[in-house]
Design an enzyme around this catalytic site. Structure first.
Site, PDB file in Angstrom:
ATOM      1  N   LYS A 247       0.836  -1.205   0.000  1.00 27.20           N
ATOM      2  CA  LYS A 247       0.000   0.000   0.000  1.00 27.20           C
ATOM      3  C   LYS A 247       0.870   1.254   0.000  1.00 27.20           C
ATOM      4  O   LYS A 247       0.612   2.203  -0.730  1.00 27.20           O
ATOM      5  CB  LYS A 247      -0.929  -0.006   1.229  1.00 27.20           C
TER       6      LYS A 247
ATOM      7  N   GLN B 143      -4.337  -1.262   9.792  1.00 26.18           N
ATOM      8  CA  GLN B 143      -4.326  -2.586   9.164  1.00 26.18           C
ATOM      9  C   GLN B 143      -4.966  -3.624  10.086  1.00 26.18           C
ATOM     10  O   GLN B 143      -4.665  -3.677  11.282  1.00 26.18           O
ATOM     11  CB  GLN B 143      -2.879  -2.980   8.807  1.00 26.18           C
TER      12      GLN B 143
ATOM     13  N   ASP C 181     -10.820   3.313   4.426  1.00 26.56           N
ATOM     14  CA  ASP C 181     -11.176   1.888   4.364  1.00 26.56           C
ATOM     15  C   ASP C 181     -12.696   1.701   4.260  1.00 26.56           C
ATOM     16  O   ASP C 181     -13.160   0.607   3.926  1.00 26.56           O
ATOM     17  CB  ASP C 181     -10.689   1.166   5.633  1.00 26.56           C
TER      18      ASP C 181
HETATM   19  N1  GUN Z   1      -7.041  -6.478   6.240  1.00 26.99           N
HETATM   20  C1  GUN Z   1      -7.494  -7.180   5.174  1.00 26.99           C
HETATM   21  N2  GUN Z   1      -8.074  -6.353   4.285  1.00 26.99           N
HETATM   22  C2  GUN Z   1      -7.981  -5.110   4.795  1.00 26.99           C
HETATM   23  C3  GUN Z   1      -8.403  -3.829   4.318  1.00 26.99           C
HETATM   24  O1  GUN Z   1      -9.000  -3.658   3.246  1.00 26.99           O
HETATM   25  N3  GUN Z   1      -8.097  -2.785   5.133  1.00 26.99           N
HETATM   26  C4  GUN Z   1      -7.470  -2.939   6.329  1.00 26.99           C
HETATM   27  N4  GUN Z   1      -7.264  -1.846   7.054  1.00 26.99           N
HETATM   28  N5  GUN Z   1      -7.084  -4.107   6.791  1.00 26.99           N
HETATM   29  C5  GUN Z   1      -7.343  -5.190   6.019  1.00 26.99           C
END
Ligand code: GUN
Length: 285
Positions: A53, A97, A120
């Site tokens: 990311k 995350q 998110d």
């Molecule tokens: N863990 C798995 N997918 C995601 C996501 O789209 N965002 C976040 N913050 N954590 C995740």
């Protein structure tokens, strides 16, 4: 033999377009968009996702601020960091995350993120806007990435029998709503579903988001179906999806590979959401 839904290639197109838009705003004197990324603990998969990311941000001209907290970090500490970032006018998006260590309540963390920075799309206000079909909120990144991927290949979901396997908060549930908003006929399956195969076999569009390696076998897929694989797991040292790709690709009309399908699209959607937050904060558009 199915056409591959190439998330890597589609991402490239969207990210190049986004980079141009950001470059143009920078030339006009605007600051960079910025995303705060918080990782708690040392889960290896999460570390890979967070790195991906941040690299993607850097490539399109989004500043990423990284906060790495220890595994035994108190929930209070994480909440105060989120509150501090909420108040920082230079921060457009905040991403914590998931999953978080067991002693931290993820819902409390999600609800602490200010909805206008919740790139998110997990805050109940943004989930509510999704159900209300309002454009002003943020759509969770994996569902949004899948929507963009389908649109790019001209796959119309209206009226299609669409089966989603997995009803989680991050993918299955918001994706069910997103597709319903586009007039698909949506069936959402989960661990209590009595006859999974009945529902997968009925699907014109089949989306699996369980993380169970090769759960979806060829005898569970209708001839000519569109198959979207959200799963990522390890099998015999190899990264594989929920779908038995080699066999199912002979039956499907379109299929996503793992890796290189939904994964890059999720990151692309995060970049788009961060840019949306940035434009909102600067009063652009
Ligand atoms: N863990 C798995 N997918 C995601 C996501 O789209 N965002 C976040 N913050 N954590 C995740």
């Amino acid at each position: 033999m199915a056409t591959i839904l190439d998330g890597k290639e589609v991402s490239k197109i969207y990210r190049e377009r986004l980079k141009k838009e950001i470059d143009q705003l920078r030339e006009k004197g605007y600051r960079k968009p910025s995303l705060a990324v918080i990782l708690v603990g040392n889960d290896p998969a999460s570390q890979v996702y967070v790195n991906n990311k941040r690299k993607a941000c850097s490539k399109v001209g989004i500043e990423s601020l990284f906060y790495h907290l220890p595994e035994d970090c108190k929930e209070e500490k994480l909440l105060s960091l989120v509150k501090e970032l909420n108040e920082n006018p230079e921060v457009d998006g905040i991403l914590v995350q998931l999953p978080l260590p067991k002693h931290i309540n993820p819902q409390r963390v999600i609800e602490t993120i200010r909805p206008d920075k919740d790139v998110d799309g997990f805050h109940p206000e943004n989930m509510g806007k999704l159900i209300a079909n309002l454009d002003s909120g943020f759509i969770p990144c994996t569902p949004l990435g899948i929507k963009i991927l389908l649109e790019h290949y001209g796959i119309d979901v209206q009226g299609k029998d669409t089966t989603i396997v997995g009803a989680g908060y991050i993918v299955g549930k918001p994706l069910s709503v997103l597709l319903l908003n586009q007039n698909a006929t949506v069936t959402t399956c989960h661990i209590y579903t009595k006859d999974l195969k009945k529902h997968t076999l009925n699907a014109d569009i089949l989306i699996s988001a369980t993380g169970v390696a090769h759960l979806i076998k060829e005898d569970m897929v209708k001839e000519g179906a569109v198959v979207i694989d959200v799963g990522i797991s390890k099998k015999d040292g190899k990264i594989v999806g929920d779908v038995d790709f080699e066999k199912v690709k002979e039956k499907a009309s379109y299929i996503t590979p793992v890796p290189g399908g939904v994964g890059p699209m999720t990151v692309t959607a995060l970049l788009l959401n961060t840019f949306k937050a940035y434009k909102n904060h600067l009063g652009l558009d």
